[in-house]
Design a protein around this motif. Structure first.
Motif, PDB file in Angstrom:
ATOM      1  N   THR A 190      -1.354 -16.037   3.116  1.00 41.88           N
ATOM      2  CA  THR A 190       0.062 -15.666   3.070  1.00 41.88           C
ATOM      3  C   THR A 190       0.518 -15.316   4.481  1.00 41.88           C
ATOM      4  O   THR A 190      -0.267 -15.396   5.430  1.00 41.88           O
ATOM      5  CB  THR A 190       0.265 -14.450   2.140  1.00 41.88           C
ATOM      6  OG1 THR A 190      -0.449 -13.334   2.697  1.00 41.88           O
ATOM      7  CG2 THR A 190      -0.232 -14.727   0.726  1.00 41.88           C
ATOM      8  N   ARG A 191       1.756 -14.877   4.602  1.00 37.27           N
ATOM      9  CA  ARG A 191       2.235 -14.400   5.907  1.00 37.27           C
ATOM     10  C   ARG A 191       1.400 -13.190   6.329  1.00 37.27           C
ATOM     11  O   ARG A 191       0.950 -12.416   5.490  1.00 37.27           O
ATOM     12  CB  ARG A 191       3.712 -14.008   5.810  1.00 37.27           C
ATOM     13  CG  ARG A 191       4.644 -15.201   5.699  1.00 37.27           C
ATOM     14  CD  ARG A 191       6.094 -14.764   5.545  1.00 37.27           C
ATOM     15  NE  ARG A 191       6.305 -13.859   4.423  1.00 37.27           N
ATOM     16  CZ  ARG A 191       6.307 -14.243   3.141  1.00 37.27           C
ATOM     17  NH1 ARG A 191       6.112 -15.486   2.820  1.00 37.27           N
ATOM     18  NH2 ARG A 191       6.502 -13.370   2.183  1.00 37.27           N
ATOM     19  N   SER A 192       1.239 -13.020   7.630  1.00 39.38           N
ATOM     20  CA  SER A 192       0.431 -11.902   8.120  1.00 39.38           C
ATOM     21  C   SER A 192       1.063 -10.555   7.801  1.00 39.38           C
ATOM     22  O   SER A 192       0.360  -9.577   7.621  1.00 39.38           O
ATOM     23  CB  SER A 192       0.168 -12.032   9.619  1.00 39.38           C
ATOM     24  OG  SER A 192       1.390 -12.063  10.320  1.00 39.38           O
ATOM     25  N   ASP A 193       2.384 -10.507   7.703  1.00 39.85           N
ATOM     26  CA  ASP A 193       3.073  -9.268   7.352  1.00 39.85           C
ATOM     27  C   ASP A 193       3.969  -9.538   6.139  1.00 39.85           C
ATOM     28  O   ASP A 193       5.111  -9.981   6.288  1.00 39.85           O
ATOM     29  CB  ASP A 193       3.909  -8.749   8.516  1.00 39.85           C
ATOM     30  CG  ASP A 193       4.642  -7.456   8.189  1.00 39.85           C
ATOM     31  OD1 ASP A 193       4.488  -6.925   7.052  1.00 39.85           O
ATOM     32  OD2 ASP A 193       5.382  -6.969   9.065  1.00 39.85           O
ATOM     33  N   PRO A 194       3.463  -9.297   4.936  1.00 41.05           N
ATOM     34  CA  PRO A 194       4.239  -9.590   3.731  1.00 41.05           C
ATOM     35  C   PRO A 194       5.530  -8.775   3.625  1.00 41.05           C
ATOM     36  O   PRO A 194       6.416  -9.137   2.855  1.00 41.05           O
ATOM     37  CB  PRO A 194       3.302  -9.251   2.586  1.00 41.05           C
ATOM     38  CG  PRO A 194       1.980  -8.980   3.168  1.00 41.05           C
ATOM     39  CD  PRO A 194       2.138  -8.794   4.644  1.00 41.05           C
ATOM     40  N   SER A 195       5.653  -7.705   4.404  1.00 39.41           N
ATOM     41  CA  SER A 195       6.870  -6.884   4.336  1.00 39.41           C
ATOM     42  C   SER A 195       7.962  -7.366   5.300  1.00 39.41           C
ATOM     43  O   SER A 195       9.043  -6.783   5.331  1.00 39.41           O
ATOM     44  CB  SER A 195       6.535  -5.419   4.628  1.00 39.41           C
ATOM     45  OG  SER A 195       6.132  -5.268   5.977  1.00 39.41           O
ATOM     46  N   THR A 204     -14.051 -22.519   5.347  1.00 36.63           N
ATOM     47  CA  THR A 204     -13.739 -21.164   5.764  1.00 36.63           C
ATOM     48  C   THR A 204     -12.598 -21.262   6.758  1.00 36.63           C
ATOM     49  O   THR A 204     -12.667 -22.017   7.730  1.00 36.63           O
ATOM     50  CB  THR A 204     -14.961 -20.477   6.391  1.00 36.63           C
ATOM     51  OG1 THR A 204     -15.995 -20.423   5.413  1.00 36.63           O
ATOM     52  CG2 THR A 204     -14.617 -19.067   6.844  1.00 36.63           C
ATOM     53  N   SER A 205     -11.530 -20.521   6.466  1.00 41.84           N
ATOM     54  CA  SER A 205     -10.334 -20.557   7.302  1.00 41.84           C
ATOM     55  C   SER A 205      -9.819 -19.144   7.499  1.00 41.84           C
ATOM     56  O   SER A 205     -10.047 -18.260   6.663  1.00 41.84           O
ATOM     57  CB  SER A 205      -9.229 -21.379   6.629  1.00 41.84           C
ATOM     58  OG  SER A 205      -9.674 -22.669   6.344  1.00 41.84           O
ATOM     59  N   TYR A 206      -9.073 -18.965   8.581  1.00 40.01           N
ATOM     60  CA  TYR A 206      -8.440 -17.671   8.821  1.00 40.01           C
ATOM     61  C   TYR A 206      -7.307 -17.482   7.819  1.00 40.01           C
ATOM     62  O   TYR A 206      -6.453 -18.348   7.653  1.00 40.01           O
ATOM     63  CB  TYR A 206      -7.901 -17.577  10.246  1.00 40.01           C
ATOM     64  CG  TYR A 206      -7.273 -16.238  10.524  1.00 40.01           C
ATOM     65  CD1 TYR A 206      -8.069 -15.110  10.722  1.00 40.01           C
ATOM     66  CD2 TYR A 206      -5.896 -16.095  10.556  1.00 40.01           C
ATOM     67  CE1 TYR A 206      -7.497 -13.880  10.951  1.00 40.01           C
ATOM     68  CE2 TYR A 206      -5.315 -14.856  10.791  1.00 40.01           C
ATOM     69  CZ  TYR A 206      -6.114 -13.760  10.980  1.00 40.01           C
ATOM     70  OH  TYR A 206      -5.542 -12.531  11.199  1.00 40.01           O
ATOM     71  N   ALA A 207      -7.316 -16.344   7.144  1.00 37.33           N
ATOM     72  CA  ALA A 207      -6.303 -16.018   6.138  1.00 37.33           C
ATOM     73  C   ALA A 207      -5.424 -14.889   6.668  1.00 37.33           C
ATOM     74  O   ALA A 207      -5.841 -13.726   6.684  1.00 37.33           O
ATOM     75  CB  ALA A 207      -6.971 -15.599   4.838  1.00 37.33           C
ATOM     76  N   PRO A 208      -4.198 -15.212   7.104  1.00 36.38           N
ATOM     77  CA  PRO A 208      -3.335 -14.184   7.690  1.00 36.38           C
ATOM     78  C   PRO A 208      -3.065 -13.000   6.759  1.00 36.38           C
ATOM     79  O   PRO A 208      -2.949 -11.870   7.228  1.00 36.38           O
ATOM     80  CB  PRO A 208      -2.040 -14.942   7.991  1.00 36.38           C
ATOM     81  CG  PRO A 208      -2.435 -16.364   8.079  1.00 36.38           C
ATOM     82  CD  PRO A 208      -3.591 -16.531   7.138  1.00 36.38           C
TER      83      PRO A 208
END
Length: 157
Positions: free
Chosen positions: A32-37, A138-142
């Motif tokens: 998802t987005r790194s900052d869900p807020s 394996t991937s970076y998950a924000p």
């Protein structure tokens, strides 16, 4: 299950933004987005995908209430599906019903779906719809700020 797919409208966005901030949902979805807020990032994302003719994003209603989204997009030359369910309605078959209905709308095959390996519920939804696991990456998950193992599913056909 009494579900209906329709276009996502502006009035849906506040509820969807709330769902996409749910800590348990973010932990499961991971990518998802790194900052869900960050509302500006949310609005920018949905403005971009809603105006892109190669993206499909639909609202899912259950008994007349907006409960989820389902859609498709093209990434790296592959058509992928995605869905997001109101966390208060998890475990009721909504994702399965929505994906089944969406597969009648999105006719391109093959379709790909990716899910964080720890998201057993989403993997189950995909398998029920006929998707088969074809690999892991394996991937970076924000959303979780770390590398996450991701299952890759494909629906042929």
């Amino acid at each position: 299950m009494d579900i209906r797919l329709r276009g996502l409208v502006d009035d849906d966005l506040d509820r969807l933004f709330t769902w996409e901030q749910d800590p348990a949902a973010v932990a499961l979805a991971a990518f998802t987005r790194s900052d869900p807020s960050d509302r500006a990032a949310f609005d920018e994302h949905y403005a971009r995908i809603r105006s892109d003719p190669s993206c499909t994003v639909l609202a899912v209603e259950h008994a007349g209430t907006f409960v989820a989204t389902v859609g498709s997009f093209t990434m790296d030359g592959e058509r992928e599906v995605t869905y997001w369910v109101d966390p208060d309605r998890w475990g009721r078959g909504i994702a399965s019903a929505a994906l089944t209905a969406f597969l009648e709308v999105e006719r391109e095959r093959p379709l790909v779906a990716r899910v964080a390996a720890h998201n057993v519920g989403s993997a189950t939804v995909l398998r029920r719809a006929g998707f088969v696991e074809v690999g892991r990456e394996t991937s970076y998950a924000p959303g979780v700020g770390a590398d996450v193992e991701e299952q890759v599913f494909r629906l042929a056909g």
